[in-house]
Enzyme design. Structure first.
Site, mmCIF file in Angstrom:
data_model
loop_
_atom_site.group_PDB
_atom_site.id
_atom_site.type_symbol
_atom_site.label_atom_id
_atom_site.label_comp_id
_atom_site.label_asym_id
_atom_site.label_seq_id
_atom_site.Cartn_x
_atom_site.Cartn_y
_atom_site.Cartn_z
ATOM 1 N N GLY A 223 37.596 45.929 44.060
ATOM 2 C CA GLY A 223 39.028 46.170 43.864
ATOM 3 C C GLY A 223 39.882 45.031 44.410
ATOM 4 C CG ASP A 224 39.558 44.119 48.483
ATOM 5 O OD1 ASP A 224 40.298 45.099 48.306
ATOM 6 O OD2 ASP A 224 38.733 44.036 49.413
ATOM 7 C CE1 TYR B 298 36.122 48.194 58.931
ATOM 8 C CE2 TYR B 298 35.110 50.372 58.817
ATOM 9 C CZ TYR B 298 35.542 49.214 58.197
ATOM 10 O OH TYR B 298 35.397 49.081 56.843
ATOM 11 C CD1 TRP B 299 34.269 48.375 69.032
ATOM 12 C CD2 TRP B 299 33.224 47.503 67.252
ATOM 13 N NE1 TRP B 299 32.946 48.708 69.115
ATOM 14 C CE2 TRP B 299 32.278 48.193 68.032
ATOM 15 C CE3 TRP B 299 32.787 46.883 66.074
ATOM 16 C CZ2 TRP B 299 30.923 48.270 67.681
ATOM 17 C CZ3 TRP B 299 31.447 46.958 65.721
ATOM 18 C CH2 TRP B 299 30.542 47.644 66.516
ATOM 19 N N GLY C 215 38.612 41.279 54.910
ATOM 20 C CA GLY C 215 39.676 42.283 55.027
ATOM 21 C C GLY C 215 40.339 42.351 53.662
ATOM 22 C CG ASP C 216 42.936 45.525 52.251
ATOM 23 O OD1 ASP C 216 43.336 44.879 53.249
ATOM 24 O OD2 ASP C 216 43.567 46.499 51.795
ATOM 25 N NE ARG D 63 38.784 51.389 52.361
ATOM 26 C CZ ARG D 63 39.174 51.344 51.077
ATOM 27 N NH1 ARG D 63 39.770 52.371 50.507
ATOM 28 N NH2 ARG D 63 38.939 50.255 50.351
ATOM 29 C CG ASN E 258 42.651 49.075 49.023
ATOM 30 O OD1 ASN E 258 42.108 49.442 47.985
ATOM 31 N ND2 ASN E 258 42.704 47.804 49.391
HETATM 32 P P1 ADP Z 1 38.063 49.973 43.904
HETATM 33 O O1 ADP Z 1 37.040 48.973 44.408
HETATM 34 O O2 ADP Z 1 39.477 49.596 44.234
HETATM 35 O O3 ADP Z 1 37.715 51.396 44.209
HETATM 36 P P2 ADP Z 1 36.902 50.126 41.269
HETATM 37 O O4 ADP Z 1 35.679 50.778 41.804
HETATM 38 O O5 ADP Z 1 37.558 50.769 40.109
HETATM 39 O O6 ADP Z 1 38.051 49.873 42.336
HETATM 40 O O7 ADP Z 1 36.478 48.646 40.900
HETATM 41 C C1 ADP Z 1 37.426 47.643 40.654
HETATM 42 C C2 ADP Z 1 37.060 46.912 39.392
HETATM 43 O O8 ADP Z 1 35.748 46.375 39.499
HETATM 44 C C3 ADP Z 1 37.023 47.794 38.162
HETATM 45 O O9 ADP Z 1 38.314 47.958 37.607
HETATM 46 C C4 ADP Z 1 36.105 47.013 37.266
HETATM 47 O O10 ADP Z 1 36.831 45.999 36.608
HETATM 48 C C5 ADP Z 1 35.131 46.373 38.232
HETATM 49 N N1 ADP Z 1 33.883 47.147 38.321
HETATM 50 C C6 ADP Z 1 33.558 48.102 39.216
HETATM 51 N N2 ADP Z 1 32.319 48.595 38.971
HETATM 52 C C7 ADP Z 1 31.841 47.932 37.891
HETATM 53 C C8 ADP Z 1 30.607 47.947 37.136
HETATM 54 N N3 ADP Z 1 29.588 48.752 37.445
HETATM 55 N N4 ADP Z 1 30.489 47.096 36.090
HETATM 56 C C9 ADP Z 1 31.492 46.246 35.775
HETATM 57 N N5 ADP Z 1 32.658 46.182 36.429
HETATM 58 C C10 ADP Z 1 32.849 46.998 37.483
#
Ligand code: ADP
Length: 314
Positions: free
Chosen positions: A265-266, A102-103, A30-31, A169, A167
Site C-alpha cells: 500500500g505504501d 515495536y518500541w 515506516g509507512d 493500526r 493505515n
Molecule cells: P494495503 O497494503 O494498503 O492493505 P492492498 O493490500 O490493497 O493495500 O495492496 C495495495 C496494492 O498492492 C493493491 O492495490 C494492488 O495494486 C497491489 N497488490 C496487493 N496484492 C497483490 C497481488 N497478490 N498481486 C498483485 N498486486 C497486488
C-alpha cells in the site's frame, strides 16, 4: 503541483534470523517514509520532503543519511536531542509469517508538531500536496492534535491538496472511537483519499457485514464527503478510481510469486501521488501504482532494490 510533504515516522528496522535468533540485518522503514522513497525514485523531479522528527544520536544521523541517499529533501526533518527514533523487530516463523515487535512510545517523531508553528513551516504552495496517514495521526502527541488540524485546515484553505490513507493500526490507538473521530477530521479535509479495503473493514466492521462488498461499502461511506479523488485499493482484486462524477475499475495483474506484502500500500501511495504530481491522469497513475506495488511484493522488506523498476515504463 510539484512539491509534496509526507508527515509521519521512520523507524529503525531490525531483522531477526529465524534459526539463531540473532539480529541479521538493520534498515529503516515506516509507512510515509516508504511512500516517499518510491515516489522520489519514480519521479525524481518532484521535491519530496518528509515532515518528521528524529533524535540527536548516531542512529538518527544514519537515518538522515539514508533519507539523503534516497534524494529526499531533509529540510523538514527536525531533531529532538532529548529523544531517540522508534525501533521495531521483524520476526519470521517457520511458515514464513512475519510478526513485529515495536518500541516506539517515546519516539522523537511523536513530537514533530512542536517544530511546526504555522502552515508556512511546510513551504507548500497552492496545488502542492500534503500527505499523512492513520499512523501519522496515531503517533502524534494528543496535546498536539488541535494544532495539527489547524495547520492542515489552513493548508487546505491555501489550496494545498490534502491526501490521506487510513493505515489503521489498532494497537496504536487507545480506542476504536478515538481513531474514528480523528479519521473523520481527515475525511472532511482530504482531497485525495487512498483507502485499503482491509483497513476499512477493521475500522468499520458493521458497515462491511452482510452481503455488501467492502469496496462498495467504502464507496457508500465516502459519498458524504467532498473528496476530489477516491482510490480504493482492494488487494489483488481491483482498484476503484472515483471522482464526484465518475467511477472506473482498474484490473490488477495478479502476482502469484508473493514474497512479502510489506509496503504494498505504501509503494502504491507513493507511485500514485508522484504520478499525479507529474501530471498523469488518475487512471494512468493508478495503473502505474498497481504495477509498482505488484513488483514491491515480489521482494523481501519494505524498500526494494533500486533497480527493481528498471523495466517499468514510467
Ligand atoms: P494495503 O497494503 O494498503 O492493505 P492492498 O493490500 O490493497 O493495500 O495492496 C495495495 C496494492 O498492492 C493493491 O492495490 C494492488 O495494486 C497491489 N497488490 C496487493 N496484492 C497483490 C497481488 N497478490 N498481486 C498483485 N498486486 C497486488
Amino acid at each position: 503541483m510539484n512539491k509534496i510533504v509526507l508527515m509521519g515516522e521512520c523507524m529503525i528496522e531490525l531483522l531477526q534470523d529465524k534459526q539463531s535468533g540473532q539480529i541479521a540485518g538493520q534498515s529503516f522503514a515506516g509507512d510515509v517514509y516508504n511512500s516517499a522513497v518510491y515516489l522520489k525514485r519514480l519521479f525524481p523531479a518532484v521535491d519530496t520532503k518528509l515532515l518528521t522528527a528524529i533524535g540527536g544520536d548516531s542512529m538518527s544521523d544514519a537515518m538522515l543519511s539514508r533519507f539523503a541517499s534516497e534524494d529526499l529533501n531533509n529540510q523538514l526533518v527536525f531533531r529532538d536531542p532529548e529523544r531517540l527514533p522508534g525501533i521495531y523487530l521483524v520476526q519470521t516463523d517457520d511458515e514464513g509469517e512475519r510478526s513485529f515487535l515495536y518500541w516506539r512510545e517515546s519516539a522523537a517523531a511523536r513530537q514533530v508538531m512542536q517544530f511546526v508553528d504555522a502552515p508556512e513551516t511546510l513551504q507548500l504552495d497552492a496545488g502542492d500536496v500534503f500527505f499523512f496517514t492513520g499512523i501519522s495521526l496515531a503517533i502524534i502527541e494528543k496535546s498536539h492534535r488541535e494544532k495539527f488540524w489547524t495547520v492542515v485546515s489552513q493548508l487546505k484553505q491555501q489550496g494545498v491538496k490534502i491526501a490521506f490513507d487510513l493505515n489503521y493500526r489498532a494497537r496504536l490507538w487507545s480506542t476504536l472511537e478515538d481513531a474514528q473521530q480523528q479519521f473523520a477530521n481527515a475525511y472532511q479535509l482530504a482531497d485525495i483519499l487512498i483507502p485499503g479495503v482491509d483497513d476499512f473493514e477493521q475500522m468499520y466492521p458493521s458497515l462491511c457485514n452482510g452481503n455488501i462488498d467492502s469496496a462498495e461499502a467504502i464507496v457508500a461511506f465516502f459519498q458524504d464527503y467532498e473528496f476530489l479523488e477516491l482510490i480504493i485499493k482492494n488487494g489483488e482484486k481491483n482498484i476503484i478510481v472515483m471522482t464526484q462524477d465518475e467511477r472506473a475499475e482498474i484490473d490488477v495483474q495478479r502476482v502469484t510469486n508473493v514474497v512479502d506484502t510489506t509496503s504494498a500500500g505504501d509503494s502504491f501511495n507513493g507511485a500514485y501521488l508522484g504520478a499525479r504530481i507529474a501530471g498523469k491522469s488518475m487512471q494512468d497513475a493508478t495503473r502505474l501504482a498497481a504495477k509498482v506495488a505488484g513488483e514491491v511484493i515480489q521482494h523481501p522488506g519494505a524498500i526494494v532494490p533500486k533497480d527493481a523498476f528498471s523495466k517499468l515504463d514510467v
